[in-house]
Enzyme design. Structure first.
Site, PDB file in Angstrom:
ATOM      1  N   HIS A  71     -10.638  11.032   3.540  1.00  0.00           N
ATOM      2  CA  HIS A  71      -9.516  10.344   2.882  1.00  0.00           C
ATOM      3  C   HIS A  71      -9.476  10.631   1.374  1.00  0.00           C
ATOM      4  O   HIS A  71      -8.463  11.120   0.874  1.00  0.00           O
ATOM      5  CB  HIS A  71      -9.573   8.841   3.188  1.00  0.00           C
ATOM      6  CG  HIS A  71      -8.695   8.008   2.304  1.00  0.00           C
ATOM      7  ND1 HIS A  71      -7.320   8.105   2.311  1.00  0.00           N
ATOM      8  CD2 HIS A  71      -9.000   7.082   1.357  1.00  0.00           C
ATOM      9  CE1 HIS A  71      -6.820   7.263   1.414  1.00  0.00           C
ATOM     10  NE2 HIS A  71      -7.818   6.637   0.816  1.00  0.00           N
ATOM     11  N   HIS A  95     -12.198   7.214  -5.666  1.00  0.00           N
ATOM     12  CA  HIS A  95     -11.359   6.034  -5.907  1.00  0.00           C
ATOM     13  C   HIS A  95     -11.768   4.809  -5.086  1.00  0.00           C
ATOM     14  O   HIS A  95     -11.479   3.688  -5.472  1.00  0.00           O
ATOM     15  CB  HIS A  95      -9.869   6.358  -5.713  1.00  0.00           C
ATOM     16  CG  HIS A  95      -9.422   6.418  -4.280  1.00  0.00           C
ATOM     17  ND1 HIS A  95      -9.431   7.585  -3.559  1.00  0.00           N
ATOM     18  CD2 HIS A  95      -8.945   5.468  -3.449  1.00  0.00           C
ATOM     19  CE1 HIS A  95      -8.976   7.345  -2.339  1.00  0.00           C
ATOM     20  NE2 HIS A  95      -8.670   6.063  -2.235  1.00  0.00           N
ATOM     21  N   GLU A  99     -15.161  -0.065  -4.799  1.00  0.00           N
ATOM     22  CA  GLU A  99     -14.721  -1.097  -3.888  1.00  0.00           C
ATOM     23  C   GLU A  99     -15.538  -1.124  -2.597  1.00  0.00           C
ATOM     24  O   GLU A  99     -15.997  -2.173  -2.171  1.00  0.00           O
ATOM     25  CB  GLU A  99     -13.230  -0.864  -3.569  1.00  0.00           C
ATOM     26  CG  GLU A  99     -12.600  -1.880  -2.661  1.00  0.00           C
ATOM     27  CD  GLU A  99     -12.451  -3.248  -3.313  1.00  0.00           C
ATOM     28  OE1 GLU A  99     -12.832  -3.397  -4.485  1.00  0.00           O
ATOM     29  OE2 GLU A  99     -11.981  -4.172  -2.625  1.00  0.00           O
ATOM     30  N   ASP A 100     -15.741   0.033  -2.001  1.00  0.00           N
ATOM     31  CA  ASP A 100     -16.322   0.068  -0.657  1.00  0.00           C
ATOM     32  C   ASP A 100     -17.814   0.363  -0.624  1.00  0.00           C
ATOM     33  O   ASP A 100     -18.460   0.173   0.397  1.00  0.00           O
ATOM     34  CB  ASP A 100     -15.611   1.140   0.201  1.00  0.00           C
ATOM     35  CG  ASP A 100     -14.159   0.771   0.450  1.00  0.00           C
ATOM     36  OD1 ASP A 100     -13.794  -0.374   0.146  1.00  0.00           O
ATOM     37  OD2 ASP A 100     -13.406   1.635   0.931  1.00  0.00           O
ATOM     38  N   ASP A 162      -2.851   8.104  -2.819  1.00  0.00           N
ATOM     39  CA  ASP A 162      -3.631   7.281  -1.890  1.00  0.00           C
ATOM     40  C   ASP A 162      -2.712   6.657  -0.843  1.00  0.00           C
ATOM     41  O   ASP A 162      -2.937   6.727   0.360  1.00  0.00           O
ATOM     42  CB  ASP A 162      -4.352   6.199  -2.720  1.00  0.00           C
ATOM     43  CG  ASP A 162      -5.217   5.279  -1.875  1.00  0.00           C
ATOM     44  OD1 ASP A 162      -5.808   5.752  -0.898  1.00  0.00           O
ATOM     45  OD2 ASP A 162      -5.293   4.074  -2.214  1.00  0.00           O
ATOM     46  N   ASP A 282      27.927  13.951   5.453  1.00  0.00           N
ATOM     47  CA  ASP A 282      27.282  14.817   4.457  1.00  0.00           C
ATOM     48  C   ASP A 282      25.760  14.839   4.598  1.00  0.00           C
ATOM     49  O   ASP A 282      25.029  14.576   3.666  1.00  0.00           O
ATOM     50  CB  ASP A 282      27.683  14.409   3.043  1.00  0.00           C
ATOM     51  CG  ASP A 282      27.445  12.926   2.803  1.00  0.00           C
ATOM     52  OD1 ASP A 282      27.151  12.208   3.782  1.00  0.00           O
ATOM     53  OD2 ASP A 282      27.540  12.491   1.655  1.00  0.00           O
TER      54      ASP A 282
HETATM   55 MN    MN Z   1      -7.930   4.868  -0.558  1.00  0.00          MN
END
Ligand code: MN
Length: 749
Positions: A71, A95, A99-100, A162, A282
């Site tokens: 990812h 990124h 957080e993870d 992301d 169109d």
């Molecule tokens: Mn992400």
């Protein structure tokens, strides 16, 4: 749970090992293939960031079973499409690491430098924010986005990359999440991509969101479009041939691309205008990329010779670009079989901008590492977002409060719970407190900024974490008005002070009416309920007030004269059988101050009266001065010195509005008065005089130097806050002992 990935095996090399890891290595190799615009040192840094992120995410999987690192690699690959710099690509790779994976910002600063750490941190903060797509909260969501870009525009680009990858893989997520993530994409991210001119991403995000929001409609429409594409294939091919031939015959070499409206825009058109699919005509168009700017107009002429233009459809976005920088000529022509076909003409540079917007500017300018550039882009982006906000909302509170305050300069600060607040530059702690809630502002006693105790007048800086300490009994301080920046804080403080003033006036009015009633021989103000209800009703009809409270406030503010109301009330009371006490009348009317019981009727002043009592600016009385109280019309009680000429004039003209006032034994604050100091001119005189006043423990609240040309002697006027006459005498004595001071005296009008 996840921290183990970091604390665990750092030695396991990611590139070899099992198949999952080699899949990751393969996609990283593909990313490297896109980095030919970067130098070897940059590529090495990106490689290091990749190794770091890969180890951090080790053992984590995406929903489809791929290693998680695929990812971040995909996000970085999108950023590479936009030709973002190495720092942005490194941040894209890492990124999700804070957080993870329990990686700390400090660790990133150490290993990759502060700019990259800031970017990753910014993305982490953005990730934590919950965007609310409900109408009334969209404003708030945009405001949150503003924070991210205020610091660094690259944060939003990485965030969009992301989101794009997450949307592409949304099918792997449980169906229950589709709705929320897709609405958020459609209402927050797609408009931002559009405004930033990232048109390719804009269209992709819209189509993906549409697909997951309305899978069935998407399916039906997609089939219909396919069919129609097949049916029209011949037509399209013919137009393409004819246009190519026409340009060739004019000796112009151009690039011609067929293009199709996105599914979502077709759907929107059907939905908005209640059209069937076949009525949306169109859908097809061509883009013609020409070598030079002037060729756009030449090309237009070529086209108009070939097919008839549809009137009213020509747009010149070359001369007048759209706000996001988009430039093109648009025209709609009537093609073979009467089919409407839209044409866009633009140069290669315009085409790059049209497809990748601000990222294209980045691409052109990133080669020269110029920090001004990101600043300037940041401002442009801010403007863009504000424009979106304007388009999507008419007059939310957001605009009322933020429009003037925010633009062009804002600071973004956090509450302790990571909520972001946007405030105008120069905003102080008190503006922040009132921005949170007026109850918070009204009860503020102190504040901590980034964990440290700071004064309430402290100006806030971007990224500050601000914590307000409140106390129930705390009240707004009029001094706050001198430093708050926002209209909201100012009006809330004023409102509160006014309410307090009204309460004080009410109190004062009650005392004055009681006093007036005593002069009529009635010892106490009757209660409103019970037997005197009717009396009060009659009195209120007489004065024209709505309530007893209003009447008392009016008396306190000088809008009604207590003695007149008192007389009327006494008459009404005597109708009920209450007889005035003759002795009381005589003591009240004729006794002087020495009788202790009488002074109850006198209004005592200790300086805590607030806005209902003013000390006259002409004579500036201080405790110890003889004083009189004048009940001004609507301005409350104005206190003059008893020898003040203005006060005396008022007494002659408006005698019934005067009432007896006296100083309390221990006033609670100091009072301003004016001192005139005559000094010989010379260097450092003002400083000497000021320090002499300070030596007498008095505060200078204002200095007026006068502006007569330099003479040998000058008068300087000081406003000085003193406790009483004795204190003033100390000040004057101290001044007279000061070298260069010829004379020092209290100013008398
Ligand atoms: Mn992400």
């Amino acid at each position: 749970m996840i921290t183990e990935a970091v604390n665990g095996t750092l030695q396991a090399p990611a590139e070899q090992a099992h198949p999952a890891a080699s899949a990751a290595a393969a996609s990283f190799a593909a990313l490297l293939g896109k980095l030919d615009y970067l130098g070897p040192a940059d590529i090495e840094s990106i490689r290091q960031a990749y190794r770091f992120a890969d180890e951090a995410h080790l053992g984590q999987l995406r929903k489809n079973g791929d290693p998680y690192i695929t990812h971040p690699i995909a996000v970085a690959a999108q950023c590479a499409e936009w030709k973002l710099d190495a720092q942005a690509l490194m941040s894209a790779l890492m990124h999700d690491a804070i957080e993870d994976c329990g990686v700390t910002k400090e660790e990133l600063v150490e290993r990759f430098g502060a700019p990259v750490a800031e970017l990753v941190d910014g993305l982490t903060k953005l990730e934590k924010l919950e965007f609310d797509t409900r109408e009334q909260n969209q404003a708030e969501s945009f405001r949150k986005m503003l924070l991210a870009m205020a610091k660094d525009v690259r944060v939003i680009l990485i965030k969009l990359a992301d989101r794009t990858h997450n949307m592409r893989t949304l099918g792997d997520m449980p169906r229950s999440k589709w709705q929320r993530i897709s609405s958020e994409t459609l209402e927050i991210y797609a408009p931002i991509a559009h405004r930033l001119g990232l048109n390719f991403t804009y269209r992709e995000l819209q189509d993906l969101a549409f697909r997951f929001l309305h899978p069935w409609r998407y399916e039906v429409l997609s089939k219909a479009l396919n069919k129609s594409r097949n049916r029209r294939r011949d037509l399209i091919a013919r137009v393409q041939r004819e246009v190519e031939a026409e340009f060739a015959s004019h000796g112009m070499s151009v690039r011609i691309m067929g293009r199709e409206k996105t599914l979502y825009s077709v759907y929107r058109k059907m939905d908005n205008k209640h059209l069937s699919f076949s009525q949306v005509t169109d859908i097809y168009g061509f883009r013609i990329v020409v070598p030079e700017l002037t060729d756009c107009y030449t090309g237009l002429g070529v086209l108009h010779q070939l097919y008839k233009p549809l009137p009213g459809k020509f747009r010149d976005y070359v001369a007048i670009p759209k706000v996001n920088g988009y430039q093109s000529l648009h025209t709609t022509l009537i093609g073979p079989f009467g089919t409407n076909i839209e044409f866009q003409l633009r140069t290669h540079a315009m085409d790059v901008v049209a497809e990748s917007g601000v990222a294209a500017h980045w691409l052109y300018k990133a080669s020269e590492p110029n920090s001004d550039m990101s600043q300037r882009l940041g401002t442009q982006w801010l403007q863009s977002l504000l424009d979106i906000q304007q388009e999507t909302h008419d007059a939310t509170e957001f605009w009322d409060h933020i429009k003037i305050d925010l633009f062009p300069d804002a600071v973004y600060v956090f509450t302790p719970k990571s909520k972001i607040m946007a405030l105008p530059r120069g905003a102080t702690v008190m503006d922040f407190a009132y921005a949170i809630h007026s109850d918070v502002g009204n009860h503020t006693v102190s504040a901590r900024i980034n964990g440290e105790q700071r004064p309430l007048r402290t100006e806030l800086a971007n990224g500050d974490v601000v914590e307000i300490v409140t106390a129930d009994k705390a009240e707004p301080n009029p001094a706050w008005l001198s430093f708050v920046k926002t209209g909201r804080a100012r009006s809330k403080i004023r409102h509160h002070l006014k309410t307090v003033a009204q309460e004080k006036s009410h109190e004062l009015g009650e005392r004055m009416l009681s006093q007036a009633l005593r002069s009529e021989g009635i010892a106490a103000l009757p209660t409103e309920d019970g037997q005197y209800q009717a009396t009060w009703d009659k009195l209120l009809r007489f004065t024209g007030n709505k309530s007893r409270d209003e009447l008392l406030s009016d008396i306190g503010m000088g809008k009604r004269i207590a003695s007149m109301v008192g007389k009327k009330l006494a008459v009404l009371l005597s109708e009920t059988g209450l007889k005035p006490d003759a002795l009381l009348i005589s003591t009240e009317r004729y006794a002087s101050g020495e009788d202790e019981s009488v002074s109850q009727g006198v209004v005592t002043l200790d300086g805590s009266e607030g806005m209902s009592v003013q000390y006259a600016p002409c004579c500036k009385p201080i405790p110890g001065d003889g004083i009189v109280g004048y009940l001004g019309r609507g301005e409350g009680l104005v206190v003059h010195a008893d020898d003040c000429p203005t006060g005396k004039r008022l007494l002659l003209r408006d005698g019934e509005r005067f009432l007896e006032v006296e100083w309390a034994d221990e006033p609670v604050r100091s009072f301003d008065t004016t001192v005139v100091v005559t000094v010989t001119n010379g260097k450092g005189v003002l400083a000497r005089v000021a320090s002499s006043i300070a030596a007498a423990e008095a505060d200078i609240t204002h200095v007026d130097m006068g502006d007569e040309p330099a003479q040998t002697a000058t008068d300087i006027r000081f406003s000085v806050a003193v406790r009483d006459r004795q204190h003033l005498a100390d000040v004057l004595r101290s001044l007279k002992r000061t070298p260069s001071v010829i004379k020092a005296q209290r100013y008398k009008p």
